[in-house]
Enzyme design. Structure first.
Site, PDB file in Angstrom:
ATOM      1  N   ASP A 518       4.889  14.810   1.458  1.00  0.00           N
ATOM      2  CA  ASP A 518       3.991  15.835   0.944  1.00  0.00           C
ATOM      3  C   ASP A 518       4.783  16.558  -0.160  1.00  0.00           C
ATOM      4  OD1 ASP A 518       1.866  17.682   0.813  1.00  0.00           O
ATOM      5  OD2 ASP A 518       2.929  19.049   2.141  1.00  0.00           O
ATOM      6  N   ASP A 839       4.753  19.355   6.060  1.00  0.00           N
ATOM      7  CA  ASP A 839       5.084  20.648   6.667  1.00  0.00           C
ATOM      8  C   ASP A 839       4.222  20.949   7.894  1.00  0.00           C
ATOM      9  OD1 ASP A 839       2.776  21.085   5.351  1.00  0.00           O
ATOM     10  OD2 ASP A 839       3.521  22.564   3.932  1.00  0.00           O
ATOM     11  N   ASP A 843      -1.070  18.070   7.246  1.00  0.00           N
ATOM     12  CA  ASP A 843      -0.561  16.693   7.313  1.00  0.00           C
ATOM     13  C   ASP A 843      -0.645  16.102   8.721  1.00  0.00           C
ATOM     14  OD1 ASP A 843       0.362  16.881   4.595  1.00  0.00           O
ATOM     15  OD2 ASP A 843       2.000  18.097   5.336  1.00  0.00           O
TER      16      ASP A 843
END
Length: 1215
Positions: A518, A839, A843
C-alpha cells in the site's frame, strides 16, 4: 443426497452420517471374530509362545485400529458411522472446513420442533431457522390463524461456535442469519421487540451474548496429548525395548515422557484459562423492549434490540467496551478500534439517518455507522431530534450481531480454532516418511527372510528385530525438529515486534516471489505536509501565501473534515490536521472553525457526510453568518463530474501536481437556499454534492519513509517482484513507485482513449500512446512498467481479461478495497506466492487473501533490549494503552494444536541406542525454548505454541502484525521464512541419510553380528542431540540474498544429494568392515547373542560416528541464508569436539577411555586407512554437495506459463 457443499469461509462440505449400532461397528465385530478364531484354531495347534505372538499381533492391530479412529476423522467415520442420503435418518455430520481453517470434525445433528402458536389474528413463529425477509417474519407471511398449535422441524448443527441450519428450499446448510444486511429504512423503523414471546423466540434462536467455551480439565488435555500418534509411537518403542530387556532405560524414558506431557498439558491449561478472561463486558444498558425502556445486562442483548449506548467506565476507571456489533440510528460517537484493526487514530461513528432508505447495509462498506464489539467509546453525542428518545442521553443503536459473530468474537474464533499444525509442508513430511518406510520394510523383509532360513532362530527375537528396524528408521523426532524451526522464527519475529497468529504461514514467507505494498501510511509517512492551493487560475504555480487565497477556499479547508475533540485533544486524519495548520485556522469543540489571525468569518458545521471509499468524496453543510453552504472535497476526477462549470486548466493542473508525487484534493462548494437548521440537516447527500462551483486544489506532500527505498531495493535485489496497490491517483502513484524502486522502466498508464469506448496506454507526460490490446500486455511489460486504475479493473472484469492483464502490472492506482482483494487473488491464481503489506484499515481483504499479510501498526520500533515486545509496545501511544490496559488478554495462536514440538523422542538406531540420546536432545530443546518463551511472556509458554499474542498486538487484519512505522518488517519476515525453509530442508536430508544408514546397519550388518554397546550409543546420541539443537537455532543473515531457497523437498537437488552421499557412506561402511574382517579370527557370531567387543564392532562404531559428523557438516546450509558454520559457534564447537573425539578413539591415545567405551585396539595399518578414508569420504560428500548447489540453485518461479494456461482455460469457460 449425502454431501452438501456449503462453500463458506468456515465450512466447505457437510457429509450426513448415522452412527452404527455398537455390535456392527467395524472396529468391534471383525476383531471379535478374529479372537474367536484364535481361541478355536490357533491355541490348539501352536505352542504357547507362538500362540502368544499371534494374540499379541491381533491385539496390537486392534489397538492400532482404535487409535486410528482417534487420529483420523475419515477413518472414524468409516469404522463407526454409515453414510446416509436422507437427512431425516442422519444423527451426525462430518464437517470439512475451508482451506487453512483447521481439521475435519464430526458433530451431532440436532432436530428441534418449532412451534407456531396462535397470537392475535396470526400465528407467531416463535423460532424460525430459515430466513424469509428479515429475522422477524412479517405478518403477511405468517400462517393463518389456527386454534391448534402447529409445528415444524428445524435441523441444525453447531460448529466452532457457529450455527448452521438446513434449508429445504436451497437443499443445503447455511449460517444462522443475523440482521446485518437489511435495508437502511428497515433499521430506522425498528422499535425493538414488542412482546415477550418474540424475545423468547430470539433468545432461543441466537442465545446469550457471551463467549462461552468450556474450560478443559487437566485430565482431558493430558489424555488428548498422550493419544497423539508420535507419543503412542514412542510408548510402543519403549515397549519394544522392554521386550529386549532394557528395563532401566525404558522405564526412565517412559517416566520422562509422561512428566513432559504433563507439564505441556499444565501450560496449555494456563493459556486457555487466560483466554477465558476475554468476555463481553457485563455493563447495564437501557434497552427498548415491549414499548418501554428497561435496564438489561450487556450479556442479555439480542440481535434486533434497540439500545442506548454511550461512554461508560467501570469501578476501576477503565472504559467499558461495546458489548455487541450495533448500527447507530441517532447520535454520534468517537471510538477507539485499536484492539481490532490496530489503527491508532480514533474513528468517528455517525448515524445512518442520512442514507437512502432502500440501500442495503454492508458492514464492510458502512463501517462509519457501525460500533464494533470489543471497541471502546471515547466520547458520544446524543441526538435529541430522533423520534425515539434515550432516557440516559446515549446514542440510539440497533444490535446487529452478538456473541461469537461480533468482530471481537471473530477474532476470538480465529485464535481458538486456528488449529493448523506448526510444521513446514506437512504433506511433504508425510511423503518423506513414506519414502523412508519403503527402505525400512525392505531392510526388515531382508532380516525376516534370512532369519526364517535358519530354523534354530527364535521367532520372537526375529519379529522383535524386524519391528525395531521399522521403528528405528522412521524418525520420531521429525515433527519436533520442524516445529522447532517454525517456533524459533516465531520467537525471533516477536522480539522484533512482529506478531504472528497463523504460524503455518512462516514457511510461505520463504517462498514469496511478489511483494505488494500500500502507499499512504506504508511506503510514505502518515504525516502530511500542506503545500498550498492551486488551480484557482490558469497559472501552474502553487499559492503558498494564504492571504492570496479566496476566503471560500479557506473556509472549505477549515470545515470540510472529520476532526474531533477527545479529552480536549484534536484527533483525526493527519491530512486534515495538516490543512488546518497550513491555513492557520483553528477548530473548536463546538464544531466552529475560525481564522487565528485577521477578521474572517467563523464557519459553523451543521451536518457532515463522511468520507466513503466507494464515493471518493466527503461533504459538510455549514453556516457562514446567516447563509448556508455545501462544502465538498474529494478526488479531482470525482469532483469534476459534479461541477457546473469545469475550468479549462482543471485536468492539466491536477495532473501536473500528481506527476510530482503530491496528493491532490479538489475543493468545491455551492450556496444553499434559505432554510432552517433541521432542514439543512435532513438534506439528501446527493443534493448536497451536486451542482458545485470549483474552489481550487488542495495540494499535500506525503514524505516517503526514510527506509522505504532501501528496503524495497533489497527486496528487488533478492529475487522479488514489487507491486504498489494504492487508492491514490495514478500519476502520484507512479512518481512514488519510481522513487522507491518499484518501477525502473518507462511507465505506461492505462486510461480511456479519445472515444469513450476505447482504452490506451499513455506515458505520465502524455507524449506517447499505445492502443490497448489484452493480448499485447505481456510483450508490452517487457519494455515498460505498467500502471492501471480502478476503473480499468472494472473494464477488465467485464471483459473477463483480469488474468491476462493484472499479472503484468506494477502499479495499481485508485483501487477500492474489494479490488485490492481481487488483485491478490489474481496473482495467487497464476501461481505466485504473494506478500501484502498495508496499514491494516482499508487493506483487510487483501491482507487476508495474501499468503503472507503484514499489517503495520504505526508505532515506534521496539527497543533492542531484553524487554518483551508486548511490554515495550504497551507504552507506544495513549490509544493503544487504552485498548490494552484493562486486563491482559493473552491468546495463543495455536491453542488447540496438540501435536507441535515433540520433546522426548525415540532413538533411531539399534536396541542399545535406546538410551538418553533423544531424551537429552529434548531436554536441551525444551529448556532453551522455555527460557526464550519466559523472556517473551511473564506467564511462560511451551515450545509447541507461538509466543502468546495479546488482543491488540494482533489485529483482525492479517496473519502478521508489525509494530513498526516502516516496511522493514517485510524483510524480517522473509528472512525468517527463508531460514525456516532452509532449516527444514537440511533436517529432512540429515534425517533421511541417518535413517537410510540405520536401515543398512540394522539389517545387513546386524545379521553379520555387528552391534553397538550401551555407552557407545549414549555418546553417539549426545552428539546427535547437540547437532540438532545447534542447527535449529542458526540465525538468518541480516541481508537477503538474490539466490532463493528450494521451495520443495522433492526436487532433483535433494534426490541427487541424498543418493550421492548415501552411496559414499555405504561404500565407506562396507569397505571399513571388510578391511576389519581381514584382521579378525574366523568365528561364528550369532545375531541374537549378547554384545561383546571385537574389531568389526569397533570399526563400525567409529565409521558410524564419522559419518554422523560428516552428514551434519556437509548438509548444514549456511550462506546465503543462515549463519555459516564458523559463525554458528555452538555448532562449530560441537563438530570440532566430535572430530576430536573420533581422532582420539581411533588413534587409541587414552586406552582407559577406549576400554570404557568397549573398543578394542586397532592394528596400525587399519587405523591409518580408517583416518584417510574418513577424510576422503567427507571430502567427496562435501564436493558433491557443492557441485549440486552450484548446478541446482534456487530460482525465481516460472509463473508466466501457468498464467497462460489459466487465462486460456478461463477463455474456454467464457466461450
Amino acid at each position: 443426497m449425502s454431501r452438501f457443499h456449503v462453500g463458506g469461509k468456515v465450512v466447505d462440505t457437510v457429509d450426513l452420517l448415522r452412527k452404527r449400532h455398537w455390535a456392527w461397528r467395524l472396529d468391534l465385530w471383525p476383531f471379535a471374530v478374529l479372537y474367536g478364531v484364535w481361541l478355536a484354531a490357533v491355541v490348539p495347534s501352536l505352542d504357547f509362545s507362538d500362540a502368544s505372538i499371534v494374540l499379541g499381533s491381533i491385539g496390537a492391530f486392534h489397538v492400532l485400529v482404535f487409535l486410528f479412529t482417534v487420529w483420523s476423522v475419515d477413518f472414524k467415520c468409516f469404522m463407526q458411522y454409515s453414510k446416509v442420503n436422507d437427512i431425516q435418518r442422519a444423527d451426525a455430520c462430518k464437517i470439512t472446513p475451508a482451506k487453512f481453517s483447521g481439521s475435519k470434525e464430526v458433530v451431532p445433528l440436532h432436530f428441534r420442533k418449532v412451534e407456531l402458536r396462535k397470537s392475535g389474528n396470526a400465528a407467531l413463529i416463535l423460532y424460525m431457522g430459515i430466513k424469509i425477509s428479515g429475522w422477524l417474519v412479517e405478518q403477511d407471511r405468517l400462517l393463518a390463524a389456527s386454534s391448534t398449535s402447529l409445528g415444524t422441524e428445524e435441523i441444525f448443527f453447531d460448529f466452532r461456535k457457529q450455527r448452521f441450519i438446513y434449508s429445504d428450499e436451497q437443499n443445503t446448510f447455511f449460517k444462522l442469519p443475523y440482521p446485518s444486511k437489511e435495508t437502511i429504512g428497515y433499521y430506522l423503523k425498528n422499535t425493538g421487540y414488542g412482546t415477550e414471546a418474540k424475545i423468547q423466540a430470539a433468545t432461543e434462536k441466537w442465545g446469550r451474548n457471551v463467549f462461552e467455551y468450556p474450560q478443559p480439565t487437566f485430565q482431558s488435555l493430558l489424555k488428548e496429548q498422550i493419544m497423539e500418534p508420535f507419543f503412542v509411537f514412542q510408548v510402543f518403542c519403549v515397549g519394544l525395548w522392554c521386550l529386549d530387556e532394557y528395563w532401566y532405560y525404558s522405564l526412565f524414558t517412559l517416566f520422562m515422557l509422561f512428566m513432559f506431557e504433563s507439564t505441556m498439558a499444565k501450560s496449555r491449561l494456563k493459556t486457555l484459562s487466560e483466554l477465558r478472561r476475554v468476555k463481553v463486558d457485563s455493563q447495564i444498558l437501557m434497552v427498548y423492549r415491549c414499548g418501554k425502556w428497561v435496564k438489561i445486562s450487556g450479556t442479555e442483548l439480542l440481535p434486533g434490540d434497540v439500545v442506548s449506548i454511550g461512554r461508560s467506565t467501570g469501578l476501576d476507571g477503565e472504559d467499558k467496551s461495546v458489548p455487541a456489533d450495533m448500527l447507530i440510528l441517532a447520535g454520534s460517537a468517537i471510538v477507539n478500534e485499536a484492539i481490532l484493526t490496530g489503527e491508532s487514530t480514533p474513528q468517528w461513528k455517525v448515524p445512518v439517518i442520512g442514507r437512502g432508505t432502500d440501500e442495503k447495509l454492508s458492514t464492510k462498506r458502512d463501517k462509519a455507522h457501525v460500533l464494533f464489539g470489543g471497541t471502546k467509546i471515547l466520547q458520544h453525542t446524543p441526538d435529541k431530534t430522533f423520534h425515539l428518545k434515550a432516557p440516559d442521553g446515549g446514542c440510539l443503536a440497533v444490535v446487529l450481531r452478538t456473541g461469537f459473530e461480533t468482530s471481537q468474537g471473530k477474532l476470538m474464533r480465529t485464535i481458538l480454532f486456528s488449529t493448523e499444525r506448526v510444521t513446514a509442508n506437512s504433506w511433504e513430511s508425510g511423503l518423506f516418511i513414506l519414502f523412508l518406510v519403503v527402505f525400512a520394510l525392505i531392510a526388515a523383509g531382508y532380516v525376516l527372510k534370512k532369519g526364517l532360513e535358519d530354523p534354530t532362530r527364535s521367532k520372537y527375537k526375529l519379529l522383535l528385530s524386524c519391528s525395531l528396524i521399522i521403528t528405528s528408521v522412521i524418525p520420531p523426532e521429525l515433527p519436533m525438529e520442524l516445529s522447532i524451526a517454525v517456533n524459533t522464527s516465531l520467537i525471533a519475529l516477536a522480539r522484533r515486534g512482529i506478531y504472528c497468529t497463523e504460524p503455518f504461514r512462516i514457511p510461505f514467507a520463504g517462498k514469496v516471489d511478489i511483494c505488494c505494498f500500500d502507499k499512504t501510511g506504508t511506503l510514505t509517512s502518515d504525516d502530511m505536509e500542506f503545500s498550498g492551493v492551486g488551480g484557482l487560475t490558469d497559472s501552474e504555480d502553487l499559492d503558498t501565501e494564504m492571504s492570496k487565497v479566496p476566503d471560500r477556499t479557506l473556509e472549505i479547508l477549515a470545515s470540510c473534515h472529520a476532526l474531533v475533540f477527545v479529552d480536549n485533544k484534536l484527533v483525526g486524519d493527519p491530512l486534515e490536521k495538516a490543512a488546518l495548520k497550513g491555513i492557520e485556522w483553528s477548530y473548536k469543540s463546538d464544531e466552529k472553525a475560525m481564522p487565528k489571525k485577521g477578521s474572517g468569518n467563523f464557519v459553523q458545521i451543521v451536518q457532515r457526510h463522511h468520507f466513503a471509499s466507494y464515493l471518493k468524496r466527503m461533504s459538510v453543510v455549514v453556516r457562514v453568518q446567516e447563509e448556508f453552504f455545501a462544502f465538498v472535497k474529494g478526488a479531482p476526477e470525482t469532483i469534476q463530474e459534479r461541477l457546473v462549470d469545469v475550468p479549462a486548466w482543471y485536468v492539466k493542473t491536477y495532473k501536473k501536481y500528481t506527476r510530482q508525487g503530491s496528493r491532490v484534493l479538489a475543493l468545491a462548494y455551492k450556496s444553499l437556499p434559505e432554510m432552517t437548521v433541521s432542514e439543512a440537516r435532513s438534506l439528501e447527500r446527493d443534493t448536497v454534492e451536486s451542482g458545485l462551483t470549483f474552489a481550487g486544489f488542495a495540494v499535500f506532500n506525503c514524505p516517503i519513509r526514510d527506509d522505504s527505498a532501501a528496503v524495497l531495493s533489497e527486496l528487488k535485489g533478492s529475487s522479488h517482484d514489487l507491486v504498489m496497490i494504492t487508492g491514490d491517483q495514478a500519476l502520484t502513484a507512479c512518481h512514488v513507485a519510481g522513487q522507491v524502486n518499484i518501477i525502473s522502466k518507462p511507465a505506461l498508464i492505462l486510461g480511456r482513449g479519445k472515444s469513450k469506448e476505447s482504452y490506451e496506454w499513455v506515458t505520465p507526460d502524455e507524449n506517447y500512446t499505445v492502443p490497448y490490446s489484452e493480448d499485447e500486455v505481456e510483450a508490452l511489460s517487457e519494455a515498460h512498467d505498467l500502471c492501471i486504475g480502478g476503473d480499468c479493473i472494472e473494464m477488465l472484469q467485464q471483459n473477463s481479461s483480469t488474468l491476462k492483464v493484472i499479472p503484468y502490472v506494477k502499479v495499481f492506482a485508485r483501487v477500492a478495497p474489494e479490488q485490492k482483494e481481487l488483485i491478490i487473488t489474481t496473482f495467487k491464481s497464476v501461481g505466485r506466492v504473494t506478500l501484502m503489506c498495508g496499514d491494516g484499515t482499508n487493506d483487510v481483504g487483501a491482507l487476508k487473501q495474501a499468503q503472507v499479510g503484514v499489517a503495520l501498526l504505526n508505532a515506534i520500533p521496539p527497543p533492542q533490549n531484553k524487554k518483551s515486545p508486548s511490554e515495550a509496545s504497551s507504552s507506544k501511544n495513549e490509544t493503544e494503552k487504552t485498548s490494552k490496559s484493562k486486563k491482559p488478554k493473552p491468546t495463543s495462536a495455536n491453542i488447540d494444536t496438540p501435536s507441535k514440538s515433540r520433546a522426548v523422542t525415540k532413538p533411531e538406531s539399534t536396541t542399545n541406542q535406546a538410551l538418553n540420546r533423544h531424551l537429552t536432545a529434548a531436554e536441551m530443546q525444551r529448556q532453551k525454548l522455555k527460557k526464550l518463551m519466559d523472556e517473551l511472556n511473564e506467564d511462560g509458554a511451551d515450545g509447541r505454541s507461538a509466543p502468546i499474542v495479546k488482543l491488540g498486538d494482533a489485529s483482525m487484519a492479517s496473519p502478521f502484525t508489525a509494530k513498526h512505522a516502516s516496511v522493514a518488517p517485510t524483510t524480517d519476515i522473509i528472512r525468517q521464512g527463508r531460514s525456516t525453509l532452509v532449516t527444514t530442508l537440511q533436517m529432512f536430508k540429515i534425517l533421511g541419510l541417518n535413517c537410510l544408514a540405520t536401515a543398512y546397519v540394522l539389517s545387513v550388518m546386524y545379521l553379520d553380528g555387528v552391534k553397538l554397546g550401551d555407552v557407545q550409543a549414549t555418546i553417539s546420541g549426545v552428539f546427535t542431540a547437540a547437532f540438532f539443537l545447534f542447527i535449529s537455532h542458526a540465525s538468518p543473515l541480516p541481508t537477503l540474498s538474490a539466490e532463493r531457497p528450494h521451495p520443495n523437498i522433492f526436487c532433483s537437488y535433494v534426490f541427487l544429494s541424498l543418493l550421492g552421499q548415501f552411496s559414499v557412506h555405504i561404500f565407506f561402511l562396507i569397505s571399513s568392515v571388510k578391511e576389519a574382517e581381514k584382521y579378525m579370527p574366523e568365528e561364528c557370531i550369532e545375531p541374537d547373542s549378547e554384545f561383546h567387543p571385537n574389531l568389526v564392532n569397533t570399526v563400525s562404531y567409529m565409521v558410524g560416528l564419522m559419518l554422523q559428523v560428516a552428514t551434519f557438516a556437509v548438509n548444514y546450509m549456511g550462506h546465503p541464508f543462515n549463519q555459516s558454520i564458523s559463525q554458528n559457534k555452538p555448532f562449530m564447537y560441537a563438530l570440532v569436539a566430535a572430530v576430536g573425539f573420533f581422532t582420539v578413539i581411533t588413534s587409541d591415545l587414552f586406552r582407559e577411555l577406549n576400554d570404557w567405551l568397549k573398543l578394542v585396539p586397532l592394528p596400525k595399518p587399519l587405523r591409518n586407512k580408517l583416518m584417510t578414508w574418513a577424510f576422503l569420504t567427507f571430502l567427496v560428500c562435501y564436493l558433491w554437495e557443492k557441485v549440486l548447489r552450484w548446478g541446482f540453485p534456487g530460482k525465481m518461479p516460472t509463473w508466466r506459463k501457468k498464467q497462460r494456461q489459466v487465462a486460456a482455460s478461463q477463455e474456454k469457460k467464457n466461450l
